[in-house]
Structures are given as structure tokens and as C-alpha cells.
Design an enzyme around this catalytic site. Structure first.
Site, PDB file in Angstrom:
ATOM      1  N   ARG A  49       0.825  -1.226   0.000  1.00 31.46           N
ATOM      2  CA  ARG A  49       0.000   0.000   0.000  1.00 31.46           C
ATOM      3  C   ARG A  49       0.861   1.280   0.000  1.00 31.46           C
ATOM      4  O   ARG A  49       0.505   2.274  -0.619  1.00 31.46           O
ATOM      5  CB  ARG A  49      -0.901   0.014   1.241  1.00 31.46           C
ATOM      6  CG  ARG A  49      -1.939  -1.116   1.270  1.00 31.46           C
ATOM      7  CD  ARG A  49      -3.247  -0.635   0.701  1.00 31.46           C
ATOM      8  NE  ARG A  49      -4.253  -1.668   0.707  1.00 31.46           N
ATOM      9  CZ  ARG A  49      -5.258  -1.721   1.583  1.00 31.46           C
ATOM     10  NH1 ARG A  49      -5.383  -0.796   2.522  1.00 31.46           N
ATOM     11  NH2 ARG A  49      -6.166  -2.665   1.510  1.00 31.46           N
ATOM     12  N   ASP A 158     -16.465   9.021   8.175  1.00 27.76           N
ATOM     13  CA  ASP A 158     -15.383   8.071   7.912  1.00 27.76           C
ATOM     14  C   ASP A 158     -14.101   8.657   8.489  1.00 27.76           C
ATOM     15  O   ASP A 158     -13.949   9.876   8.563  1.00 27.76           O
ATOM     16  CB  ASP A 158     -15.213   7.828   6.407  1.00 27.76           C
ATOM     17  CG  ASP A 158     -14.433   6.563   6.116  1.00 27.76           C
ATOM     18  OD1 ASP A 158     -15.064   5.536   5.769  1.00 27.76           O
ATOM     19  OD2 ASP A 158     -13.188   6.580   6.253  1.00 27.76           O
TER      20      ASP A 158
HETATM   21  C1  LIG Z   1     -14.755  -1.410   3.335  1.00 31.17           C
HETATM   22  S1  LIG Z   1     -15.200   0.281   3.591  1.00 31.17           S
HETATM   23  C2  LIG Z   1     -16.935   0.078   3.892  1.00 31.17           C
HETATM   24  C3  LIG Z   1     -17.788   1.185   3.277  1.00 31.17           C
HETATM   25  C4  LIG Z   1     -19.278   1.008   3.471  1.00 31.17           C
HETATM   26  N1  LIG Z   1     -19.651   0.994   4.881  1.00 31.17           N
HETATM   27  C5  LIG Z   1     -19.795  -0.254   2.794  1.00 31.17           C
HETATM   28  O1  LIG Z   1     -20.034  -1.250   3.499  1.00 31.17           O
HETATM   29  O2  LIG Z   1     -19.914  -0.258   1.561  1.00 31.17           O
HETATM   30  C6  LIG Z   1     -14.556   0.546   5.252  1.00 31.17           C
HETATM   31  C7  LIG Z   1     -14.405   2.022   5.633  1.00 31.17           C
HETATM   32  O3  LIG Z   1     -14.184   2.094   7.055  1.00 31.17           O
HETATM   33  C8  LIG Z   1     -13.383   3.228   7.308  1.00 31.17           C
HETATM   34  N2  LIG Z   1     -12.854   3.121   8.681  1.00 31.17           N
HETATM   35  C9  LIG Z   1     -11.923   2.254   9.146  1.00 31.17           C
HETATM   36  N3  LIG Z   1     -11.713   2.469  10.469  1.00 31.17           N
HETATM   37  C10 LIG Z   1     -12.558   3.475  10.835  1.00 31.17           C
HETATM   38  C11 LIG Z   1     -12.804   4.139  12.060  1.00 31.17           C
HETATM   39  N4  LIG Z   1     -12.160   3.805  13.174  1.00 31.17           N
HETATM   40  N5  LIG Z   1     -13.741   5.116  12.084  1.00 31.17           N
HETATM   41  C12 LIG Z   1     -14.411   5.464  10.954  1.00 31.17           C
HETATM   42  N6  LIG Z   1     -14.202   4.887   9.758  1.00 31.17           N
HETATM   43  C13 LIG Z   1     -13.291   3.898   9.703  1.00 31.17           C
HETATM   44  C14 LIG Z   1     -12.360   3.184   6.192  1.00 31.17           C
HETATM   45  O4  LIG Z   1     -11.745   4.431   5.965  1.00 31.17           O
HETATM   46  C15 LIG Z   1     -13.221   2.716   5.003  1.00 31.17           C
HETATM   47  O5  LIG Z   1     -13.658   3.807   4.230  1.00 31.17           O
END
Ligand SMILES: C[S@@+](CC[C@H](N)C(=O)[O-])C[C@H]1O[C@@H](n2cnc3c(N)ncnc32)[C@H](O)[C@@H]1O
Length: 202
Positions: A49, A158
Site C-alpha cells: 500500500r 469516515d
Molecule cells: C470497506 S469500507 C466500507 C464502506 C461502506 N460501509 C460499505 O459497506 O460499503 C470501510 C471504511 O471504514 C473506514 N474506517 C476504518 N476504520 C474506521 C474508524 N475507526 N472510524 C471510521 N471509519 C473507519 C475506512 O476508511 C473505510 O472507508
């Protein structure tokens, strides 16, 4: 000011030395600053990454990258680090059974509450680029169009500010829309006129 470099495609596969010390430093920073946990088993993933960032910054090693992160001017780079380490995969109506459940089971109850004057609040807590929040809005409006005039709000947050910016704009490539099954696409067209605001964690 940190200058990003333009690279020829031949440079794209360059490997960088990534010591345990560099990995520990990056893990500690990601944990202290963003609450991310990078297990030792993620070392190869972190390497792949972040290699893009090293190339973009024209750096020769992870040691140099760690040095940059620790300097005052490395503050902005920490945001790139966060974006590189998070997995932002998402799309409209991802895992469609959730939206079927929302439409058939949850939305009627929420609509009844809203009709009775209660505020209805939903939270897409890790919204990535926003498709989930817009899919929720579209689903609710399909189930109960009158919700548009009632006290219903969807909060989208996010940890990664870059994806929140995309969510805030709410503009997506047309192929993302055409990939949605027809029945859900109609929902989205209905939801498109809904007022939007988005928020960022932290
Ligand atoms: C796989 S995406 C999921 C997006 C959406 N919820 C979906 O299911 O389509 C995971 C997201 O979680 C966010 N994320 C990870 N840790 C987080 C945290 N502690 N607080 C808020 N967002 C977080 C990441 O930046 C990423 O955009």
C-alpha cells in the site's frame, strides 16, 4: 513543501527495504493517531500500500519515509498514510440483502415513528465514498416517499477525510449507476433529489 514525482511505468514494480523497525514505527503512528491496529501479519500489505507513496515522493526507502512522517512537514503525509492503509471498497447497494431488510422490515417502523413526529436518525459510520449513505436514503424513500418531508437525517462519517470529500460531492462515474440492478436504480433516482450534508469523524 513536499513535491510529488512523476514516474515512468518501468519504475512501478520497484521494491523497497522495509525493516521491522520501520513497520513498528508506522504501526505505532497509525495506532496513536488513528486508532488503527496493524498486526505483524499485515507487513506485506502495508509495504504494497505504501510503496506507491514512496514512489510518488521519490523516496528510496521506508526509513526515509518514516523520517518524513516524523518531521513537521510530514503532517500532511499522515493523511496520505491513513488513506493508503484503509480499505475503502464500497458501491451502491453493496450487500443488497441489508437494503432489502431495511426496505421491508425497518423502513415501515421508522416511517410510522416519523409520521408520529419522532426524529429518525441513521448513521453510516464508516461511509467510505458515500454510496452506502445514498443507498440508505434511496431505500427509505422507495419504502415511504413521505419521509422526504419528515424529520429524517442520515449521518455519514469516515476516518479518512479523502473519501468523505467524495461522499460530500456525491458525484459518481456513470458506470457505477448502470451496474445497479434496475429495481434499485429506481430507488436511487428517487433519492437523488434529497438534500445532503456529510460529516467527517474527528
Ligand atoms: C470497506 S469500507 C466500507 C464502506 C461502506 N460501509 C460499505 O459497506 O460499503 C470501510 C471504511 O471504514 C473506514 N474506517 C476504518 N476504520 C474506521 C474508524 N475507526 N472510524 C471510521 N471509519 C473507519 C475506512 O476508511 C473505510 O472507508
Amino acid at each position: 513543501m513536499i513535491q510529488e514525482a512523476q514516474h515512468a511505468p518501468s519504475d512501478a514494480r520497484k521494491e523497497f527495504t522495509f525493516s521491522e523497525r520501520d513497520f513498528r514505527m508506522i504501526s505505532a503512528l497509525a495506532n496513536e493517531r488513528y486508532g488503527l491496529f496493524l498486526q505483524p501479519s499485515k507487513k506485506a500489505l502495508v509495504h504494497s500500500r505504501l510503496a506507491k507513496r514512496l514512489r510518488a515522493l521519490n523516496l528510496d526507502s521506508f526509513e526515509a519515509y518514516c523520517g518524513l512522517l516524523n518531521r513537521v512537514e510530514g503532517d500532511a503525509e499522515q493523511t496520505h498514510l491513513l488513506s493508503a492503509l484503509t480499505t475503502n471498497v464500497t458501491h451502491f447497494f453493496r450487500e443488497v440483502h441489508h437494503f432489502t431488510y431495511l426496505k421491508d422490515t425497518v423502513a415501515p417502523k421508522l416511517a410510522a415513528k416519523a409520521r408520529g413526529g419522532a426524529p429518525v436518525r441513521l448513521w453510516s459510520a464508516a461511509c467510505s465514498t458515500g454510496q452506502e449513505a445514498y443507498s440508505i436514503a434511496a431505500t427509505l424513500l422507495e419504502a415511504a416517499p413521505e419521509l422526504q418531508k419528515l424529520d429524517v437525517k442520515i449521518l455519514a462519517t469516515d476516518i479518512d477525510p479523502k473519501v468523505v470529500e467524495t461522499a460530500r460531492k456525491g458525484r459518481y462515474p456513470v458506470d457505477q449507476i448502470t451496474a445497479i440492478p434496475e429495481v434499485w436504480r429506481r430507488c436511487l433516482a428517487r433519492g437523488a433529489s434529497t438534500k445532503k450534508r456529510s460529516y467527517q469523524d474527528g
